[in-house]
Write an enzyme that holds these catalytic residues in place. Structure first.
Site, short mmCIF file in Angstrom:
data_model
loop_
_atom_site.label_atom_id
_atom_site.label_comp_id
_atom_site.label_asym_id
_atom_site.label_seq_id
_atom_site.Cartn_x
_atom_site.Cartn_y
_atom_site.Cartn_z
N SER A 1 -13.97 30.29 -19.42
CA SER A 1 -13.57 31.38 -20.31
C SER A 1 -14.54 32.56 -20.24
CB SER A 1 -13.53 30.85 -21.76
OG SER A 1 -13.37 31.89 -22.69
N TYR B 1 -10.48 37.78 -20.96
CA TYR B 1 -10.07 38.45 -22.19
C TYR B 1 -10.36 39.94 -22.02
CZ TYR B 1 -9.61 34.03 -24.80
OH TYR B 1 -9.22 32.80 -25.25
N ARG C 1 -6.72 31.16 -38.59
CA ARG C 1 -7.22 29.79 -38.49
C ARG C 1 -7.91 29.41 -39.80
NH1 ARG C 1 -9.50 30.14 -32.21
NH2 ARG C 1 -7.67 31.24 -31.40
N LYS D 1 -1.69 34.01 -18.69
CA LYS D 1 -1.78 32.85 -19.58
C LYS D 1 -1.28 33.24 -20.97
CE LYS D 1 -5.09 29.47 -21.45
NZ LYS D 1 -4.89 29.75 -22.89
N HIS E 1 -1.39 29.04 -26.73
CA HIS E 1 -2.80 28.97 -27.10
C HIS E 1 -3.08 27.77 -28.01
CE1 HIS E 1 -6.15 31.84 -26.26
NE2 HIS E 1 -6.77 31.08 -27.15
N ARG F 1 -7.80 20.70 -25.56
CA ARG F 1 -8.29 19.66 -26.46
C ARG F 1 -8.42 18.32 -25.75
NH1 ARG F 1 -4.47 22.34 -29.91
NH2 ARG F 1 -5.45 23.38 -31.70
#
Length: 384
Positions: free
Chosen positions: A109, A132, A167, A255, A279, A334
């Site tokens: 990332s 990003y 979140r 993505k 995501h 994850r």
């Protein structure tokens, strides 16, 4: 509970929960709003059944495929994820080594906790850099140049983070990068002394790919959602994406695609791959699950780009279902972050090995000698 007690991804999740402070675990585990999409991503695979074929002579099978211009040993790779140093002190180094040993792609990332130069030099395995797009154009250019210099195989432009998702677990815990220790969360860190000692005594936490241009996230604490909303470029559009594609002379992926129309536009601007992804349910709650979006996207552009199913993967049979629909490969975050948090490199290696064994066993039980033997004839949808 120890590493050898982990026989599936849910076991790694349980062990990670024991070893991580509450705010850090909830950052990995959580998603946006009511977390409906996070649950849906996995449940989508339960809405179809595999139809095995017998007497196929499957003593040996071949799971190899090509992705981003490289041959990989299995159709599953490790999706790029941020902040890995917070989950285990080995961080991205553990993930890169485990992926290379397994013969598959490691994603790195923009918010990685090691630099792209080190990541590129660490292994000879295939690597994907996740970009990003920031408001700071100098930073965007610097990251692309660093990925090129480090000989990354491909770039994935993330297109579903125009603003950060809501979140709520992170809002309740106060989780930030780097961690901000407060009266409300201090106890959760204090009761996990193993994590705390590794965080304090080992190399200082930083986001080296960003730190030369911005202090947020590296030395100035910020939640990831707040970082996305304030630091990323909300004017990002198809014209800009096409310009970035032209600036990168290798395999190029978008993505965060779930709409057929967007998949077609991705192919039109020259993308060589798309990651069908929401995501991990961490952005727009209520979004369609990647597996549910997969068939229509494969039908629309599967002959033009490599279609990757990203999200909800926790079993080898999930991968086989996605491949049967027409995906070239699958990926997940994850599925290895729990394992990283549980036991570092050994954990990631065990998680990947277990998933590979599940895929191999599943192919043999389905009568598939190679990935080419998988198709929609192997599936029965519950709605039929």
């Amino acid at each position: 509970m120890k590493l050898t007690d982990c026989h599936n991804i849910d076991d790694f999740r349980a062990l990670a929960k024991r070893r991580l402070p509450w705010p850090v675990f909830d950052y990995i585990d959580g998603a946006a709003d009511d977390e409906v999409t996070r649950r849906r991503n996995r449940a989508a695979f339960d809405r179809c059944d595999l139809i095995p074929r017998v007497l196929a002579g499957v003593e040996s099978i071949d799971m190899k495929t090509t992705l981003f211009g490289r041959e990989i040993a299995m159709p599953l790779f490790l999706s790029p994820t941020a902040l890995q140093r917070l989950f285990h002190w080995q961080g991205e180094r553990a993930v890169l080594r485990a992926a290379a040993d397994a013969g598959t792609v490691a994603g790195i990332s923009s918010l990685a906790t090691i630099g792209l130069a080190e990541a590129g030099a660490l292994t000879d395995g295939p690597k994907l850099f996740q970009l990003y797009v920031h408001k700071d154009e100098g930073l965007n250019h610097a990251m692309l140049e660093a990925a090129r210099a480090a000989k990354f195989d491909a770039v994935a432009l993330t297109v579903d983070t125009i603003v950060g998702g809501n979140r709520e677990r992170c809002l309740r815990s106060g989780f930030t990068s780097p961690p901000r220790f407060t009266a409300s969360n201090m106890l959760s860190y204090a009761i996990k002394p193993g994590w705390g000692l590794n965080y304090v005594l080992r190399e200082k936490f930083s986001l080296p790919n960003l730190a030369t241009h911005v202090s947020e996230g590296s030395s100035v604490p910020k939640s990831v959602a707040e970082y996305f909303t304030t630091m990323l470029d909300q004017s990002l559009d198809w014209k800009r994406a096409e310009a970035i594609r032209k600036a990168w002379d290798g395999p190029f992926c978008l993505k965060g695609i779930v709409a057929v129309e967007d998949a077609r536009r991705a192919a039109d601007i020259g993308a060589t791959a798309i990651m069908v992804s929401n995501h991990g349910g961490r952005q727009l709650d209520g979004s369609i699950a990647p597996f549910d979006a997969l068939a229509a996207i494969v039908d629309a552009v599967g002959d033009r780009v490599e279609v990757i199913c990203d999200g909800g993967i926790s079993r080898g049979t999930h991968v086989l279902k996605a491949l049967s629909v027409g995906a070239k490969a699958c990926s997940g975050g994850r599925l290895y972050l729990y394992a990283l948090a549980a036991a570092g490199e050994a954990g990631v290696a065990r998680a990947v090995a277990l998933l590979r064994a599940e895929m191999e066993r599943g192919m043999k039980l389905m009568g598939a000698k190679s990935l080419a033997d998988l198709g929609r004839g192997n599936l029965r949808w519950h709605s039929e």
